[in-house]
Motif scaffolding. Structure first.
Motif, mmCIF file in Angstrom:
data_model
loop_
_atom_site.group_PDB
_atom_site.id
_atom_site.type_symbol
_atom_site.label_atom_id
_atom_site.label_comp_id
_atom_site.label_asym_id
_atom_site.label_seq_id
_atom_site.Cartn_x
_atom_site.Cartn_y
_atom_site.Cartn_z
ATOM 1 N N PRO A 237 -8.794 11.255 -0.764
ATOM 2 C CA PRO A 237 -9.361 10.033 -0.171
ATOM 3 C C PRO A 237 -8.443 8.835 -0.441
ATOM 4 N N GLY A 238 -8.202 8.065 0.599
ATOM 5 C CA GLY A 238 -7.377 6.874 0.441
ATOM 6 C C GLY A 238 -5.919 7.089 0.747
ATOM 7 N N VAL A 239 -5.484 8.355 0.914
ATOM 8 C CA VAL A 239 -4.087 8.640 1.253
ATOM 9 C C VAL A 239 -3.980 8.843 2.761
ATOM 10 N N GLN A 240 -3.213 7.976 3.421
ATOM 11 C CA GLN A 240 -3.075 8.059 4.871
ATOM 12 C C GLN A 240 -1.884 8.914 5.308
ATOM 13 N N HIS B 242 0.811 -1.215 0.000
ATOM 14 C CA HIS B 242 0.000 0.000 0.000
ATOM 15 C C HIS B 242 0.851 1.276 0.000
ATOM 16 N N THR B 243 1.883 1.259 -0.817
ATOM 17 C CA THR B 243 2.764 2.427 -0.917
ATOM 18 C C THR B 243 2.992 2.768 -2.378
ATOM 19 N N LEU B 244 2.768 4.014 -2.724
ATOM 20 C CA LEU B 244 2.937 4.500 -4.096
ATOM 21 C C LEU B 244 3.996 5.599 -4.112
ATOM 22 N N THR B 245 4.828 5.581 -5.152
ATOM 23 C CA THR B 245 5.797 6.662 -5.329
ATOM 24 C C THR B 245 5.621 7.282 -6.713
ATOM 25 N N MET C 31 3.557 7.899 -0.888
ATOM 26 C CA MET C 31 2.213 7.926 -0.311
ATOM 27 C C MET C 31 1.859 6.568 0.270
ATOM 28 N N HIS C 32 1.386 6.582 1.500
ATOM 29 C CA HIS C 32 0.846 5.366 2.110
ATOM 30 C C HIS C 32 -0.662 5.406 1.929
ATOM 31 N N THR C 33 -1.209 4.390 1.277
ATOM 32 C CA THR C 33 -2.629 4.398 0.935
ATOM 33 C C THR C 33 -3.368 3.315 1.708
#
Length: 818
Positions: free
Chosen positions: A499-502, A465-468, A646-648
């Protein structure tokens, strides 16, 4: 001569007729050979293009790669600082030219807004780079010396693909303009198709002195340039190395405070270009060569069986006057035709897979000659050359054995004993293919075990659950630090509200994505021995990065929005730094690192060295899956290029589009690139090893299958030859278990000999894989126990099927048949 040609034509016609009359035998033999020859043709196309063909430059044997050596530690191939490169240009006499280049990237946009901005790979280079390589643009010209100066007009040479893609191959592209990082550049040249220096994905080149600032150009400590030289005629690499080493050593002796190499180094450009792939390619080529040998052994067994089944035909030909030499030549002709047909099938197979090999080869952008991979005249000659030799090798003994026929007994229609020599040769063939299969399986097993260890490496960051994604702010549009930090603050606020980004944060190097950069430093109050330097990986990050990436805080704190970068050259305030756990253990063992201060050396003695206070310690993050943990230091973000992490809460890709929209709402000309999840980054980090595992595993599986088929075929033939004997044994009361044991023992003897020989071969052969392994040794006990067990199991199954069939022979039928 004419008579010999006529005889050859007759032999070929007769061989083709025989193969047409026995299509099952011919198809099986051709397919087996096509697999072996096709694999060899495909791998040879890669080896030929990358390792055997010269570099695509003028007089490539006179090109050398130049390096500083032993900047920190004993690394022989350090990239070169700009001022050192300029010194070499002025002082070296053994070179016609010395040129430099560096990797960069640009935000590309149209001067007229005719296409969407994109991020492209680029290079800054000295004006003489193309002349040093001996490659001229296909359109326009290369750079002039006066354009490679600070403050000169902005000019660019573009790549062939960019010319075709963005300008439709227009011949009037010269002197058109493009925007690189928001600045206008005049296009002065177009490089040829497939020009790939310094690497294949570069789409634009700009002059080095126009691109770098004056302070960087004067630096002897900022190592960033790839340097090449063209030797004068008659000058050896050793002479060039000695000269560069002397220049570098003299400078270091005169300026011991500079972070410069203790000497210089020179190696042939070709050797340096392929040093990272030579071993793996040769290992894979050797592996597929083993597959061909196993295929050859299988076909030899087929031919031997067929030759012994043609005893009556051979006897008739002998009876009417055919000499043994004539019969051997006829049988060899059939073998060679089979092999040549297999070669033709192999070329078809190779043509289907070479494009995939080139496309999926790891680091293909950096491999020389990758665009030349394919079925060309060299691959054609190689394939049919080894096909001819394979035909001779596979058919020679069967031809001699088949020509030894008892004419009287064969004409009476009686089966002639095959003899001990035939049986011994057959067993040797089976043992050889089992041994080769074990060597390949051991190699594949080691790589698979190594890859499994690699997949289980603790990276130090959250992987799920991590996007770069990456952005690069052009300095022409964001000139002050306040503009840069203001944009970053607004962007993170917008992205984090999605929404969805922690959690969201910024860093200059994505986790587990490479070296990126390191810096030499000193710790306040710690005197280093003369000539001793210490360095660590260098990163910049914002306050939210560590939480977003899942990097644990072990002591102290991370950054706050009030933390300054401490990079004012004239009067730097005290900055802050966060260090990794390994940094603290390596440089301050047994001490509390909090509050300790460190600083960087600067080239100019007139400027103060910026100091930084350690305010926190965080967990370690690996730079590559297969790299050991290295000390790392993090500084507050001030760079124009950064990765958003981003941690989602859900699928990471689901927020990519919305995040891109928010970024473009702040700056619509800003490309967003390298959008990847952490899982994808880690997969890319393991790509090199995964490619080798897949190929060697495929070759090993193919070898295992061919060995099993070969063993099965030999035992099936033995059962058919001993049908009468088995029938008599069973008629006299021999139990089925005794018959099974008899056949199993006969099949397992050569298999066990092959396994023993294969273990010895694997013990030596797998040492070649040492540099490709991670976390295990070349003598890994688990691999050397499990692989023979797997092969033994396959051999037992291959022997058991004919053995069971033997127990079902009807004694009455067997005796009546005899």
């Amino acid at each position: 001569m004419l008579n010999s040609l006529q005889v050859l034509v007759q032999d070929v016609r007769f061989a083709l007729r025989q193969l047409r009359n026995h299509p099952g035998f011919a198809i099986v033999a051709v397919l087996v050979l096509a697999l072996g020859l096709g694999g060899n043709a495909a791998m040879f196309s890669v080896v030929n293009a990358v390792l055997l063909q010269p570099l695509p430059y003028a007089d490539p044997q006179r090109l050398v790669a130049l390096f500083e050596r032993d900047v920190v530690g004993d690394e022989p191939f350090n990239v070169v600082a700009p001022a050192n490169f300029l010194d070499w240009q002025k002082q070296a006499r053994n070179f016609e030219q010395i040129a430099a280049s560096g990797e960069t990237a640009f935000n590309l946009a149209s001067a007229t807004g005719s296409f969407t901005p994109e991020r492209i790979h680029g290079s800054y280079c000295s004006a003489n780079l193309f002349a040093t390589l001996g490659v001229a643009p296909v359109l326009g010209r290369s750079f002039r010396d006066e354009e490679d100066r600070p403050g000169a007009a902005r000019v660019a040479v573009i790549g062939y693909d960019l010319w075709q893609h963005r300008f439709g191959g227009a011949p009037d592209v010269i002197h058109r303009q493009i925007r690189l990082d928001s600045e206008l550049y005049d296009i002065v040249g177009v490089m040829p198709r497939n020009f790939a220096y310094p690497y294949r994905t570069v789409k634009a080149w700009v002059p080095i002195e126009r691109h770098l600032n004056a302070e960087t150009l004067q630096s002897h400590s900022y190592h960033m340039l790839t340097v090449i030289g063209r030797l004068r005629p008659g000058v050896s690499v050793e002479q060039a190395r000695a000269e560069i080493d002397g220049i570098a050593r003299r400078f270091k002796q005169e300026h011991p405070e500079e972070v410069a190499g203790k000497g210089g180094n020179a190696v042939p450009l070709y050797d340096y270009s392929v040093k990272g792939v030579r071993v793996s390619l040769l290992v894979l080529f050797g592996a597929v060569g083993c597959v061909l040998i196993i295929a050859c052994v299988n076909v030899a067994n087929l031919l031997l069986t067929r030759a012994l089944g043609r005893q009556r035909e051979v006897a008739i030909r002998s009876a009417v006057g055919a000499t043994r030499v004539r019969i051997v030549r006829q049988l060899l002709t059939e073998s060679v035709i089979l092999s040549l047909l297999g070669g033709a099938g192999g070329l078809v197979l190779a043509s289907l897979v070479t494009d995939a090999l080139a496309a999926h080869a790891p680091d293909a952008a950096y491999l020389p000659g990758i665009d030349r991979i394919g079925v060309d005249q060299w691959v054609f000659l190689f394939t049919f050359g080894i096909a001819f030799l394979t035909g001779i090798a596979a058919g020679l003994f069967p031809a001699f054995q088949g020509s030894r026929s008892d004419i009287v007994e064969s004409l009476k229609g009686r089966s002639v004993s095959t003899g001990r020599s035939h049986a011994r040769f057959r067993d040797v063939l089976v043992a050889a293919e089992v041994a080769l299969s074990l060597v390949l399986l051991a190699g594949a097993g080691l790589l698979l075990r190594s890859f499994s260890r690699l997949q289980n490496v603790h990276t130090g960051v959250r992987t799920d659950h991590t996007l770069t994604m990456a952005i690069a702010l052009p300095e022409a549009s964001y000139k002050t630090r306040a503009q840069v930090s203001g944009f970053y603050r607004q962007m993170i606020e917008r992205v984090q509200a999605l929404p969805g980004v922690q959690a969201a944060g910024l860093v200059t190097c994505a986790p587990v994505d490479g070296h990126c950069g390191d810096n030499v430093f000193e710790i306040e109050g710690r005197k280093l021995p003369p000539g001793k330097l210490i360095d660590a990986l260098y990163r910049q990050a914002d306050p939210g990065y560590f939480k977003a990436a899942g990097i644990p805080l072990l002591e102290g704190r991370t950054f706050t929005p009030r933390d300054g970068a401490g990079l004012d050259d004239m009067d730097p305030p005290l900055g802050v730094v966060v260090v990794s756990e390994s940094w603290a253990k390596s440089f301050l063992p047994g001490e509390d690192p909090m509050g300790k201060r460190m600083y960087f050396q600067r080239d100019s003695a007139t400027r103060k060295n910026p100091h930084f206070e350690i305010v926190g310690v965080v967990g370690d993050v690996v730079k590559h899956l297969d790299a050991p943990v290295q000390p790392t230091m993090y500084f507050p973000l001030a760079n124009h290029e950064a990765y958003i992490v981003m941690h989602t809460s859900g699928d990471p890709h689901s927020v990519a589009s919305a995040a891109r929209h928010e970024i473009n709402a702040l700056d619509h000309d800003l490309p967003v690139f390298e959008i990847r999840t952490m899982d994808e980054i880690i997969g890319h980090s393991a790509q090199n090893r995964e490619f080798s595992v897949l190929l060697l595993g495929l070759f090993a599986a193919l070898a295992l299958g061919l060995a099993a088929v070969g063993l099965y075929g030999v035992l099936s033939y033995i059962v058919s030859q001993r049908t009468a004997e088995i029938g008599i044994r069973m008629a006299l009361g021999a139990p089925s278990s005794e018959v099974r044991r008899l056949i199993l023992v006969q099949g397992m003897k050569p298999a066990l000999v092959g396994i023993a020989a294969g273990l010895i071969g694997a013990a030596f052969g797998t040492k070649l894989l040492s540099g490709l392994l991670f976390g295990i040794g070349a003598g890994d006990p688990l691999t050397f126990v499990s692989v023979p067990l797997v092969l033994l199991t396959v051999a037992v199954i291959a022997c058991l099927i004919p053995a069971i069939r033997a127990t079902r022979i009807d004694p009455t039928f067997a005796l009546r048949r005899e």
